[in-house]
Scaffold this motif. Structure first.
Motif, PDB file in Angstrom:
ATOM      1  N   THR A 183      19.175 -72.947  39.157  1.00 45.21           N
ATOM      2  CA  THR A 183      19.620 -71.569  39.322  1.00 45.21           C
ATOM      3  C   THR A 183      18.423 -70.638  39.535  1.00 45.21           C
ATOM      4  N   ASN A 184      18.695 -69.536  40.235  1.00 45.59           N
ATOM      5  CA  ASN A 184      17.680 -68.494  40.423  1.00 45.59           C
ATOM      6  C   ASN A 184      17.924 -67.300  39.490  1.00 45.59           C
ATOM      7  N   ASP A 185      18.952 -67.424  38.645  1.00 40.42           N
ATOM      8  CA  ASP A 185      19.246 -66.370  37.676  1.00 40.42           C
ATOM      9  C   ASP A 185      18.289 -66.544  36.502  1.00 40.42           C
ATOM     10  N   TYR A 186      17.326 -65.633  36.385  1.00 41.81           N
ATOM     11  CA  TYR A 186      16.289 -65.806  35.375  1.00 41.81           C
ATOM     12  C   TYR A 186      16.807 -65.657  33.953  1.00 41.81           C
ATOM     13  N   LEU A 187      17.932 -64.993  33.763  1.00 41.87           N
ATOM     14  CA  LEU A 187      18.537 -64.944  32.441  1.00 41.87           C
ATOM     15  C   LEU A 187      19.001 -66.344  32.015  1.00 41.87           C
ATOM     16  N   VAL A 188      19.613 -67.056  32.947  1.00 44.46           N
ATOM     17  CA  VAL A 188      20.066 -68.433  32.669  1.00 44.46           C
ATOM     18  C   VAL A 188      18.865 -69.351  32.504  1.00 44.46           C
ATOM     19  N   VAL A 189      17.853 -69.173  33.367  1.00 45.35           N
ATOM     20  CA  VAL A 189      16.641 -69.983  33.257  1.00 45.35           C
ATOM     21  C   VAL A 189      16.000 -69.797  31.895  1.00 45.35           C
ATOM     22  N   ALA A 190      15.915 -68.556  31.436  1.00 49.07           N
ATOM     23  CA  ALA A 190      15.294 -68.269  30.145  1.00 49.07           C
ATOM     24  C   ALA A 190      16.045 -68.948  29.006  1.00 49.07           C
ATOM     25  N   GLU A 191      17.375 -69.009  29.104  1.00 48.80           N
ATOM     26  CA  GLU A 191      18.161 -69.659  28.057  1.00 48.80           C
ATOM     27  C   GLU A 191      17.910 -71.163  28.037  1.00 48.80           C
ATOM     28  N   HIS A 192      17.827 -71.786  29.221  1.00 43.28           N
ATOM     29  CA  HIS A 192      17.535 -73.222  29.284  1.00 43.28           C
ATOM     30  C   HIS A 192      16.129 -73.515  28.748  1.00 43.28           C
ATOM     31  N   LEU A 193      15.201 -72.627  29.023  1.00 43.67           N
ATOM     32  CA  LEU A 193      13.836 -72.826  28.517  1.00 43.67           C
ATOM     33  C   LEU A 193      13.794 -72.683  26.990  1.00 43.67           C
ATOM     34  N   ARG A 194      14.616 -71.787  26.450  1.00 50.36           N
ATOM     35  CA  ARG A 194      14.688 -71.659  24.989  1.00 50.36           C
ATOM     36  C   ARG A 194      15.201 -72.959  24.370  1.00 50.36           C
ATOM     37  N   ALA A 195      16.247 -73.545  24.986  1.00 51.23           N
ATOM     38  CA  ALA A 195      16.781 -74.813  24.481  1.00 51.23           C
ATOM     39  C   ALA A 195      15.752 -75.937  24.640  1.00 51.23           C
ATOM     40  N   ALA A 196      14.968 -75.884  25.720  1.00 54.01           N
ATOM     41  CA  ALA A 196      13.929 -76.896  25.940  1.00 54.01           C
ATOM     42  C   ALA A 196      12.855 -76.813  24.859  1.00 54.01           C
ATOM     43  N   ARG A 197      12.506 -75.587  24.467  1.00 49.45           N
ATOM     44  CA  ARG A 197      11.521 -75.439  23.381  1.00 49.45           C
ATOM     45  C   ARG A 197      12.068 -75.997  22.070  1.00 49.45           C
ATOM     46  N   GLY A 198      13.377 -75.869  21.876  1.00 53.42           N
ATOM     47  CA  GLY A 198      14.003 -76.468  20.698  1.00 53.42           C
ATOM     48  C   GLY A 198      13.936 -77.982  20.730  1.00 53.42           C
ATOM     49  N   LEU A 249       5.303 -75.268  28.848  1.00 51.94           N
ATOM     50  CA  LEU A 249       6.619 -74.640  28.738  1.00 51.94           C
ATOM     51  C   LEU A 249       6.506 -73.186  28.306  1.00 51.94           C
ATOM     52  N   LEU A 250       5.586 -72.904  27.395  1.00 51.63           N
ATOM     53  CA  LEU A 250       5.364 -71.515  26.977  1.00 51.63           C
ATOM     54  C   LEU A 250       4.857 -70.674  28.138  1.00 51.63           C
ATOM     55  N   HIS A 251       4.006 -71.272  28.969  1.00 52.34           N
ATOM     56  CA  HIS A 251       3.492 -70.551  30.142  1.00 52.34           C
ATOM     57  C   HIS A 251       4.626 -70.242  31.121  1.00 52.34           C
ATOM     58  N   ILE A 252       5.492 -71.234  31.352  1.00 50.58           N
ATOM     59  CA  ILE A 252       6.617 -71.014  32.260  1.00 50.58           C
ATOM     60  C   ILE A 252       7.549 -69.949  31.678  1.00 50.58           C
ATOM     61  N   SER A 253       7.809 -70.030  30.372  1.00 50.77           N
ATOM     62  CA  SER A 253       8.682 -69.045  29.727  1.00 50.77           C
ATOM     63  C   SER A 253       8.104 -67.645  29.852  1.00 50.77           C
ATOM     64  N   ALA A 254       6.775 -67.535  29.740  1.00 55.74           N
ATOM     65  CA  ALA A 254       6.129 -66.228  29.880  1.00 55.74           C
ATOM     66  C   ALA A 254       6.318 -65.682  31.291  1.00 55.74           C
ATOM     67  N   LEU A 255       6.233 -66.546  32.298  1.00 56.47           N
ATOM     68  CA  LEU A 255       6.451 -66.110  33.683  1.00 56.47           C
ATOM     69  C   LEU A 255       7.869 -65.589  33.870  1.00 56.47           C
ATOM     70  N   VAL A 256       8.841 -66.298  33.291  1.00 55.22           N
ATOM     71  CA  VAL A 256      10.238 -65.893  33.431  1.00 55.22           C
ATOM     72  C   VAL A 256      10.476 -64.563  32.718  1.00 55.22           C
ATOM     73  N   GLU A 257       9.952 -64.432  31.502  1.00 54.37           N
ATOM     74  CA  GLU A 257      10.124 -63.177  30.765  1.00 54.37           C
ATOM     75  C   GLU A 257       9.458 -62.015  31.496  1.00 54.37           C
ATOM     76  N   ALA A 258       8.309 -62.286  32.131  1.00 55.32           N
ATOM     77  CA  ALA A 258       7.627 -61.238  32.894  1.00 55.32           C
ATOM     78  C   ALA A 258       8.482 -60.803  34.074  1.00 55.32           C
ATOM     79  N   GLU A 259       9.142 -61.758  34.713  1.00 52.73           N
ATOM     80  CA  GLU A 259      10.021 -61.436  35.836  1.00 52.73           C
ATOM     81  C   GLU A 259      11.203 -60.591  35.370  1.00 52.73           C
ATOM     82  N   LEU A 260      11.743 -60.937  34.192  1.00 53.11           N
ATOM     83  CA  LEU A 260      12.895 -60.195  33.679  1.00 53.11           C
ATOM     84  C   LEU A 260      12.519 -58.774  33.270  1.00 53.11           C
TER      85      LEU A 260
END
Length: 368
Positions: free
Chosen positions: A327-342, A100-111
């Motif tokens: 969704t393809n909106d990486y801002l929304v994806v990043a928020e869901h990933l934050r909740a997933a880490r929680g 999950l951290l790896h996926i989150s890093a990919l999303v943050e890199a895209e943003l």
């Protein structure tokens, strides 16, 4: 005295062990001497395990496994608790956390760096990683429940009045757990009896005989309780004509012909087994059938079961990961990933409340 320097100890702290030789009087004398030393006190129930948790030596799932081990009453409960306490589930969660951290890093890199040519990010790569993680979490959710393992596989004896349900329960329990009489309608209330068969936990429920109408108000209440027990049961022992068994329960029922020792007893063609609880004929065969059914509902050797808290956290984790894939909106994806880490923090105990921790470790014995 043995001295164990931290942090490579059970609790992560410095530990000293006193090995005392002699009877209880010697032990009590040493405890009395220690009690007057400044700064020393007796450990609270579960304090050593809680310190191990708070110092990162174990996570919450491993602590729960140890708690289950302390209260295990059957071999199946013991094996499952050991698997949880030894970190089999925790290692899966750690891997998910890393993924999950790896996926989150990919999303943050895209943003942050989507305009850079040397950032290897793409929607397909993130979606593929998320899909793999969702499948693993969903597969974990299919594991047996710890509640069923702790309380026992629920087996409900049901059928028409005077079918021999109470007699069969007594034969399975090996004692007079229920009142038996030739008078139809003797059993009015639900009678629950825990029984271990071949090291597996069962909770047997004797119920009132089922009939369409009853002039007895108390018996009518008992019939309602019986129908509710059948819906809640994992296995139904149906003592009566197979065609009278509720159709929505047939796939988890064992159709039984009782009193097969009586001359001229009618054996229904579609029944699974004929037995006599009075003579014991066929009871051992029924026990084997129950064990086979239960093994499909309980963890296999070396496997663990998930409790309600763990399943709730995994459900939250799966929901957030699945939402991130919509969704393809990486801002929304990043928020869901934050909740997933929680949600993962809730599994490991990093997001647990003090009240829940107090309740868990308070159930341990002193010195554990």
């Amino acid at each position: 005295m043995l001295w164990f320097p931290g942090p490579d100890t059970a609790t992560g702290e410095d530990l000293a062990e006193l090995h005392l030789h002699g009877g209880r009087a010697v032990v009590q004398a040493v405890l009395s001497a220690l009690a007057v030393q400044e700064g020393l006190r007796e450990a609270l129930p579960g304090e050593y395990t809680r310190r191990a948790f708070e110092n990162g030596r174990i996570d919450l799932s491993e602590a729960e496994g140890l708690a289950d081990l302390l209260f295990a009453e059957t071999e199946a409960q013991r094996r499952s608790a050991i698997a949880m306490a030894e970190g089999h589930f925790s290692r899966r969660v750690v891997q998910w956390q890393s993924d999950l951290l790896h996926i989150s890093a990919l999303v943050e890199a895209e943003l942050d760096f989507s305009d850079e040519d040397d950032v290897p990010v793409g929607v397909g790569k993130v979606a593929g990683a998320l899909g793999k993680l969702v499948a693993e979490v969903e597969g974990e959710m299919l594991r047996p429940t710890a509640e069923r393992l702790r309380d026992g596989v629920r087996v409900v004896l049901a059928g028409p009045p005077n079918a021999g349900k109470s007699t069969l329960l007594n034969a399975l329990a090996g004692r007079d757990a229920a009142i038996v009489s030739p008078i139809a309608g003797t059993t009015r209330d639900r009678i629950e009896v825990p029984i271990a068969i071949a090291g597996l936990p069962f909770l047997f429920t004797d119920t009132a005989g089922l009939r369409e109408e009853s002039s007895d108000e108390i018996e009518g209440i008992g019939i309602g309780l019986a129908r509710r027990a059948m819906v809640e049961g994992d296995i139904i022992l149906w003592l009566g004509p197979p065609e009278l068994c509720p159709q929505d329960l047939v796939n988890r029922s064992i159709s039984i012909v009782t009193k097969c020792d009586l001359p001229g007893k009618n054996v229904y063609q579609d029944s699974d087994i004929a037995l006599s609880a009075l003579t014991g004929a066929g009871v051992d065969v029924l026990q084997k059938m129950l064990v086979e059914h239960a093994q499909a509902l309980l963890p296999r050797d070396g496997e663990y079961a998930l409790n309600k808290r763990q399943r709730t956290a995994l459900m939250h984790l799966g929901d957030e990961l699945a939402a991130a894939m919509t969704t393809n909106d990486y801002l929304v994806v990043a928020e869901h990933l934050r909740a997933a880490r929680g949600a993962i923090d809730a599994v490991t105990g990093r997001a647990s409340t003090e009240d829940m921790l107090d309740a868990l470790f308070g159930s341990f014995c002193i010195g554990k």
